[in-house]
Motif scaffolding. Structure first.
Motif, mmCIF file in Angstrom:
data_model
loop_
_atom_site.group_PDB
_atom_site.id
_atom_site.type_symbol
_atom_site.label_atom_id
_atom_site.label_comp_id
_atom_site.label_asym_id
_atom_site.label_seq_id
_atom_site.Cartn_x
_atom_site.Cartn_y
_atom_site.Cartn_z
ATOM 1 N N ILE A 1 -3.430 -12.147 8.931
ATOM 2 C CA ILE A 1 -3.830 -13.288 8.100
ATOM 3 C C ILE A 1 -2.772 -14.383 8.183
ATOM 4 N N ALA B 1 -0.383 -14.186 2.395
ATOM 5 C CA ALA B 1 -0.693 -13.192 3.437
ATOM 6 C C ALA B 1 0.372 -12.104 3.482
ATOM 7 N N HIS C 1 -2.869 -5.463 11.581
ATOM 8 C CA HIS C 1 -2.150 -5.013 10.392
ATOM 9 C C HIS C 1 -1.443 -3.696 10.700
ATOM 10 N N ARG D 1 -1.137 -1.030 9.191
ATOM 11 C CA ARG D 1 -1.853 0.202 8.836
ATOM 12 C C ARG D 1 -3.110 0.425 9.673
ATOM 13 N N SER D 2 -3.394 -0.500 10.605
ATOM 14 C CA SER D 2 -4.576 -0.378 11.457
ATOM 15 C C SER D 2 -4.205 0.261 12.794
ATOM 16 N N ASN E 1 0.515 -8.688 5.485
ATOM 17 C CA ASN E 1 -0.679 -8.863 6.319
ATOM 18 C C ASN E 1 -0.427 -9.911 7.407
ATOM 19 N N SER E 2 0.196 -9.483 8.472
ATOM 20 C CA SER E 2 0.563 -10.394 9.568
ATOM 21 C C SER E 2 -0.643 -11.024 10.267
ATOM 22 N N ASP F 1 0.496 -9.747 0.521
ATOM 23 C CA ASP F 1 -0.597 -8.769 0.483
ATOM 24 C C ASP F 1 -0.334 -7.669 1.507
ATOM 25 N N ASP F 2 0.620 -6.813 1.202
ATOM 26 C CA ASP F 2 0.941 -5.669 2.058
ATOM 27 C C ASP F 2 1.300 -6.108 3.479
ATOM 28 N N LYS G 1 -2.779 -0.150 -3.370
ATOM 29 C CA LYS G 1 -1.783 -1.218 -3.324
ATOM 30 C C LYS G 1 -1.146 -1.336 -4.703
ATOM 31 N N TYR H 1 0.864 -1.180 0.000
ATOM 32 C CA TYR H 1 0.000 0.000 0.000
ATOM 33 C C TYR H 1 0.902 1.231 0.000
ATOM 34 N N SER I 1 6.969 -3.041 13.039
ATOM 35 C CA SER I 1 6.332 -3.270 11.743
ATOM 36 C C SER I 1 7.375 -3.336 10.638
#
Length: 493
Positions: free
Chosen positions: A387, A378, A326, A328-329, A384-385, A381-382, A19, A12, A53
């Motif tokens: 997942i 996972a 994630h 970014r969250s 995505n820890s 896809d950016d 993305k 992203y 991160s």
């Protein structure tokens, strides 16, 4: 192994807001810069989340076979209070308050920063430059910006001309802010009247007589602007254009915006292909703030010596908790959340430690190769820890099924399962294989629980002398009891 040829990452990009497929400038090589700490205080837990991160990003890129040059700086000068262009340097202020040299402040908190990151099992960056070690590079960069017509000198200070730059470029391209809509800082501050416009920012500040940290320059004794430091250090070690620039969401504007402007003004091109921003860490649903007391530092979380949490937590449990969101969250740090993560972490460790004892069969009833690719999908896809962790718990289910005989696995698939789960758990997520028994927490909790029960009985019998004796002697041993509405808990001092 060059796994990156078969695994295609999407990142992203804050610059485009979408993305994008990650394509490094040079095949097989990645240049990544992350804004490091300003070393004037103990490292904040929110900063730890950000650096964790990018430690995970670094680990995954290395796992894929990329040769990664990861640069993370130390800001040891020029970062003024409130991220402003005037006022007192954060490090100088701390030195004045404690009556020590500014470089004593820098050394103390740089050591703290490294100790905390080592505790959480971070990989060290490839290069960790300091702002004070790159004054010459910053001066040369300012000269280029002045020569290109995008900066001006006045009274010994040099400012970036935002309005002139915006005539031919887009100041606000990263943060999506328009220059005409920016809220102007109109406070009367030292040096504010020197600027042509309130939006202009300092590249070099004249040092007043009382300013301790100062260096000679073509414009007189002074010190660099905070934004300039990262531009100078990132491009020195990664080139005028590099792959990834990371940092906290709070740095997007003005810090990263100014970095883009400075590089375009000096070099005529945007410096970074992929901008990545980690989101904030909250505490019990509210922003962490020293002024409100809604804050906890890493040492307090590790020891349990705080008012927010029922017990101490190990570094890997905290790291596991952070990875469950994630990057970014927004992540809300709560006692319930950490306790749940602790249970999940030890469940994962227990399953991994069962692998060597599993019996193999001629055939497998589980498709391990497909499961393995879901782990890569996972992270591709950016990063995505969450997942990825969900996929790891699918493997936990498989392991328990094999153990109880309701599933079978071949020797070849067991080796693949073992290799994959170890790689993603320890090499990529950076967790450490510590069982609950090895951590000593069960034994300690059990022993202290017995003493808490004896103390409760003493209080019920109005034997307050014994009750106080138990509490005081535990305190001397570094175990603090906390009486609350839900009973008595303990923490380590």
């Amino acid at each position: 192994m060059q796994l990156y040829k078969d695994q295609h990452i999407k990142i992203y990009n804050s610059l485009s807001g979408t993305k994008e497929t990650f394509t490094p400038i040079d095949e097989g090589y990645v240049g990544m810069y992350v804004c490091g700490p300003t070393v004037y205080s103990n490292v904040h837990l929110g900063n730890v989340r950000t650096f964790m991160s990018f430690d995970m990003v670094f680990r995954y890129l290395k796992h894929l076979g990329y040769k990664v040059r990861y640069v993370r700086n130390i800001t040891d000068a020029g970062h003024l209070e409130n991220d402003a262009d005037a006022g007192e340097d954060k490090i100088t202020k701390k030195a004045r308050l404690e009556q020590i040299e500014p470089m004593e402040v820098v050394q103390r908190y740089t050591v703290d920063f490294h100790n905390i990151l080592n505790t959480f099992n971070f990989l060290p960056p490839s290069i960790e430059p300091t702002a004070t070690g790159h004054i010459i590079e910053q001066i040369e960069l300012i000269k280029d910006i002045i020569n290109n017509g995008y900066a001006y000198e006045i009274n010994g200070s040099v400012y970036f001309d935002v309005h002139k730059f915006n005539e031919t470029n887009d100041y606000g391209i990263l943060s999506k802010r328009k220059l005409e809509d920016l809220i102007h800082n109109t406070r009367e501050l030292d040096g504010q009247s020197d600027k042509k416009n309130p939006q202009d920012f300092a590249l070099w500040k004249k040092a007043e007589p009382q300013h301790i940290m100062r260096w000679p320059s073509p414009w007189g004794d002074g010190f660099p602007g905070w934004h300039l430091e990262c531009t100078a250090m990132s491009t020195k070690y990664l080139g005028d254009q590099f792959d990834i620039h990371g940092g906290g969401m709070d740095l997007k504007f003005p810090h990263h915006e100014c970095e883009i402007a400075q590089n375009e003004a000096a070099k005529g091109q945007s410096p970074v292909n992929y901008w990545m921003h980690a989101n904030m860490l909250e505490l019990n649903g509210q922003r962490m703030s020293k002024s409100t007391g809604n804050t906890v530092n890493p040492d307090e979380l590790l020891s349990g010596n705080n008012k927010f949490f029922s017990k101490a937590f190990t570094p890997s449990v905290i790291r596991f908790f952070i990875a469950q969101a994630h990057y970014r969250s927004v992540l809300d740090l709560t006692d319930d959340g950490l306790l749940a993560s602790e249970k999940g972490f030890y469940r994962l460790m227990d399953a991994i430690n069962l692998l060597d004892g599993l019996k193999t069969s001629e055939t497998s009833s589980i498709d391990i190769k497909t499961w393995k690719q879901t782990c890569y999908n996972a992270m591709n896809d950016d990063f995505n820890s969450p997942i990825l962790i969900a996929n790891l718990f699918e493997a936990v289910k498989y392991i328990n099924q094999i153990k109880d005989g309701s599933a079978t696995i071949s020797a070849e698939d067991l080796a693949l399962l073992k290799e994959t789960i170890n790689t993603f758990t320890f090499d990529v997520l950076g967790l450490e294989n510590v069982t609950k028994k090895e951590s000593g927490q069960d034994k300690l909790s059990g022993a202290v629980g017995v003493l808490i029960k004896l103390r409760q009985e003493a209080r019920a019998n109005k034997d307050f002398a014994l009750s106080d004796k138990i509490r005081d002697e535990l305190a001397e041993a570094g175990i603090l009891l906390k009486d609350g509405k839900d009973g008595t808990t303990f923490s380590l001092s």
